[in-house]
Design a protein around this motif. Structure first.
Motif, short mmCIF file in Angstrom:
data_model
loop_
_atom_site.label_atom_id
_atom_site.label_comp_id
_atom_site.label_asym_id
_atom_site.label_seq_id
_atom_site.Cartn_x
_atom_site.Cartn_y
_atom_site.Cartn_z
N LEU A 1 6.94 6.45 5.80
CA LEU A 1 6.62 5.24 5.07
C LEU A 1 7.73 4.23 5.27
CD1 LEU A 1 5.48 6.64 1.57
CD2 LEU A 1 4.00 5.92 3.46
N ILE A 2 7.35 2.96 5.44
CA ILE A 2 8.30 1.84 5.42
C ILE A 2 7.94 0.99 4.22
CG2 ILE A 2 9.11 -0.23 6.60
CD1 ILE A 2 8.52 1.18 9.26
N LEU A 3 8.92 0.76 3.35
CA LEU A 3 8.70 -0.05 2.16
C LEU A 3 8.79 -1.53 2.52
CD1 LEU A 3 10.98 1.89 -0.38
CD2 LEU A 3 8.64 2.43 0.37
N SER A 4 7.84 -2.32 2.08
CA SER A 4 7.78 -3.75 2.41
C SER A 4 7.88 -4.59 1.14
CB SER A 4 6.49 -4.08 3.16
OG SER A 4 6.41 -3.36 4.37
N HIS A 5 8.64 -5.69 1.24
CA HIS A 5 8.98 -6.45 0.03
C HIS A 5 9.20 -7.92 0.36
CE1 HIS A 5 10.50 -7.18 -3.96
NE2 HIS A 5 11.74 -7.39 -3.58
N GLU A 6 8.82 -8.79 -0.57
CA GLU A 6 9.14 -10.23 -0.49
C GLU A 6 9.92 -10.57 -1.75
OE1 GLU A 6 9.60 -13.20 -1.27
OE2 GLU A 6 8.20 -14.62 -0.41
N PRO A 7 11.24 -10.76 -1.66
CA PRO A 7 12.08 -10.81 -2.86
C PRO A 7 12.02 -12.09 -3.66
CG PRO A 7 13.41 -11.07 -0.89
CD PRO A 7 12.03 -10.77 -0.42
N THR A 8 11.36 -13.14 -3.17
CA THR A 8 11.36 -14.40 -3.91
C THR A 8 10.10 -14.58 -4.76
OG1 THR A 8 10.27 -15.73 -2.18
CG2 THR A 8 12.66 -15.44 -2.01
N ARG A 9 9.21 -13.62 -4.77
CA ARG A 9 7.96 -13.74 -5.53
C ARG A 9 8.23 -13.78 -7.04
NH1 ARG A 9 3.44 -11.50 -2.53
NH2 ARG A 9 3.65 -12.50 -0.49
N PRO A 10 7.67 -14.76 -7.75
CA PRO A 10 7.82 -14.78 -9.21
C PRO A 10 6.89 -13.80 -9.90
CG PRO A 10 6.53 -16.67 -8.50
CD PRO A 10 7.01 -15.99 -7.25
N HIS A 11 5.80 -13.40 -9.23
CA HIS A 11 4.83 -12.47 -9.80
C HIS A 11 3.94 -11.95 -8.68
CE1 HIS A 11 1.83 -15.64 -9.36
NE2 HIS A 11 2.64 -16.46 -10.02
N MET A 12 3.10 -10.97 -8.99
CA MET A 12 2.16 -10.44 -8.02
C MET A 12 1.22 -11.55 -7.54
SD MET A 12 2.89 -7.13 -7.82
CE MET A 12 1.50 -6.16 -7.28
N ARG A 13 0.85 -11.49 -6.27
CA ARG A 13 -0.01 -12.50 -5.67
C ARG A 13 -1.32 -12.62 -6.43
NH1 ARG A 13 -0.51 -17.09 -2.65
NH2 ARG A 13 -2.18 -16.98 -1.13
N GLY A 14 -1.57 -13.78 -7.06
CA GLY A 14 -2.79 -14.03 -7.79
C GLY A 14 -2.83 -13.44 -9.18
N LEU A 15 -1.75 -12.80 -9.62
CA LEU A 15 -1.71 -12.16 -10.94
C LEU A 15 -0.45 -12.62 -11.69
CD1 LEU A 15 -2.70 -8.49 -9.98
CD2 LEU A 15 -4.20 -10.28 -10.91
N PRO A 16 -0.48 -13.78 -12.30
CA PRO A 16 0.74 -14.33 -12.92
C PRO A 16 1.29 -13.51 -14.07
CG PRO A 16 -1.20 -15.66 -13.45
CD PRO A 16 -1.62 -14.71 -12.38
N ASP A 17 0.51 -12.60 -14.63
CA ASP A 17 0.99 -11.79 -15.75
C ASP A 17 1.60 -10.46 -15.30
OD1 ASP A 17 0.14 -13.70 -17.59
OD2 ASP A 17 -1.87 -12.83 -17.69
N TYR A 18 1.67 -10.23 -13.98
CA TYR A 18 2.19 -8.97 -13.46
C TYR A 18 3.43 -9.22 -12.60
CZ TYR A 18 -1.99 -6.42 -14.93
OH TYR A 18 -2.99 -5.83 -15.66
N ALA A 19 4.53 -8.60 -12.99
CA ALA A 19 5.76 -8.70 -12.19
C ALA A 19 5.71 -7.70 -11.04
CB ALA A 19 6.97 -8.40 -13.07
N LEU A 20 6.46 -8.00 -9.97
CA LEU A 20 6.56 -7.06 -8.86
C LEU A 20 7.37 -5.84 -9.29
CD1 LEU A 20 5.68 -9.62 -7.22
CD2 LEU A 20 7.11 -8.73 -5.37
#
Length: 333
Positions: free
Chosen positions: A243-262
């Motif tokens: 497995l390779i873990l993939s991440h975008e560190p500047t996201r304020p929340h999950m894509r399309g889900l403003p109430d969910y943090a990464l």
């Protein structure tokens, strides 16, 4: 077969991420794209010349590819005028949206009248089996993400490219619309009936030589409540060795889900690895891929160094820096 080269249709994309299909083609098959078509209000660009249909035709474009991936995968009514005009001017149309071109009566009528083709790449054309979990020969790597659209496909393409350059046996296995448009084949996994998704991944990554690596295009995220199901199918059907873990560190929340943090990378590791070991007890997390596109060079290097120090795994932006260290980690298994 979809005729190339393409004119990439960005429509009225609201942001850069919405144009990820066009961006993927631009980055990985640049010879297949002569330009981009943007409607008024479009807030995305893939860095190609803006061409109208007449200019694109003169430049040799044969197919207008819908390069937008909107929520729900819908063909917007606002696009219809351009799509109809493209058919009338001699273009074929290609789309990876859930809303199929072939189900739009007006587009079908014009295509038939003009002798043009409609290509829906998000349509399964195989009767996939139910997964059986039988161990397969060969090796497999899957990128799993903290969110959607964080660079899982780019990671797999980049590692596959490095391994091929080294003369190693390696194949990129497309599981989504962008990957299929880039490579010309694959499984449109999120359009497969749920009971058959894991089996479709088994079918896509069959027995192979012991030293051959399949790089399976990741989809969704275990932590994204909208799209986690397709991720589970990849984890169990893919039986990954790595497995390779993939991440975008500047996201304020999950894509399309403003109430969910990464989730954190630690949480991703500690969730994905036990699930992968259900199908392959030998699976290991070998590295981390970080999408630093939103950072300058200094910020990116500092971010990568901090994550690598914290996680103890090779950490790179494979598109920005190259995927050599991730390929090294796979070769070491």
């Amino acid at each position: 077969m979809i005729q190339t080269p393409y004119l990439l249709f960005l429509g009225d994309a609201p942001d850069q991420l919405a144009a990820k299909v066009a961006q993927g083609i631009r980055d990985w098959r640049p010879d297949n794209a002569v330009g981009q078509f943007r409607m008024e209000g479009c807030k995305a660009s893939v860095g190609l010349d803006d061409l109208d249909l007449t200019q694109a035709k003169a430049a040799g474009a044969k197919t207008l590819v819908i390069g937008v991936a909107n929520r729900g995968g819908k063909i917007s009514q606002a696009w219809k005028k351009v799509l109809v005009q493209a058919l009338e001017e001699g273009f074929d149309l290609a789309s990876g949206l859930h809303n199929l071109l072939r189900n739009e009566p007006d587009l079908v009528a014009v295509a038939e009248a003009c002798g043009r083709a409609l290509h829906d790449v998000r349509v399964p054309d195989v009767e996939y089996p139910i997964a059986n979990g039988v161990k397969r020969t060969g090796k497999r790597c899957l990128a799993v993400g903290t969110d959607c659209s964080v660079g899982k496909m780019y990671t797999s393409l980049a590692v596959d490219k490095v391994m091929k350059e080294r003369g190693l046996r390696s194949t990129f296995r497309a599981t989504g619309q962008t990957g299929i448009l880039i490579t010309g084949n694959g499984v449109p996994l999120d359009a497969v009936v749920a009971d058959f998704m894991a089996g479709a991944v088994e079918w896509l990554t069959p027995d192979n030589d012991p030293d051959h690596w399949d790089h399976i295009e990741g989809q969704g995220s275990l932590f994204h409540v909208s799209y986690s199901g397709v991720t589970m199918a990849l984890i169990h059907g893919g039986q990954p060795d790595a497995l390779i873990l993939s991440h975008e560190p500047t996201r304020p929340h999950m894509r399309g889900l403003p109430d969910y943090a990464l989730p954190s990378l630690e949480t991703l590791r500690d969730t994905a690895l036990p699930l992968a070991r259900i199908a392959n007890p030998a699976c290991q997390v070998v590295g981390i891929s970080v999408n630093t596109a939103a950072m300058d060079e200094e910020e990116a290097l500092a971010c990568l160094a901090e994550i690598e120090g914290r996680m103890g795994l090779p950490t790179v932006d494979p598109f920005r820096q190259g995927a050599e260290r991730l390929a090294d980690a796979l070769e070491a298994l």
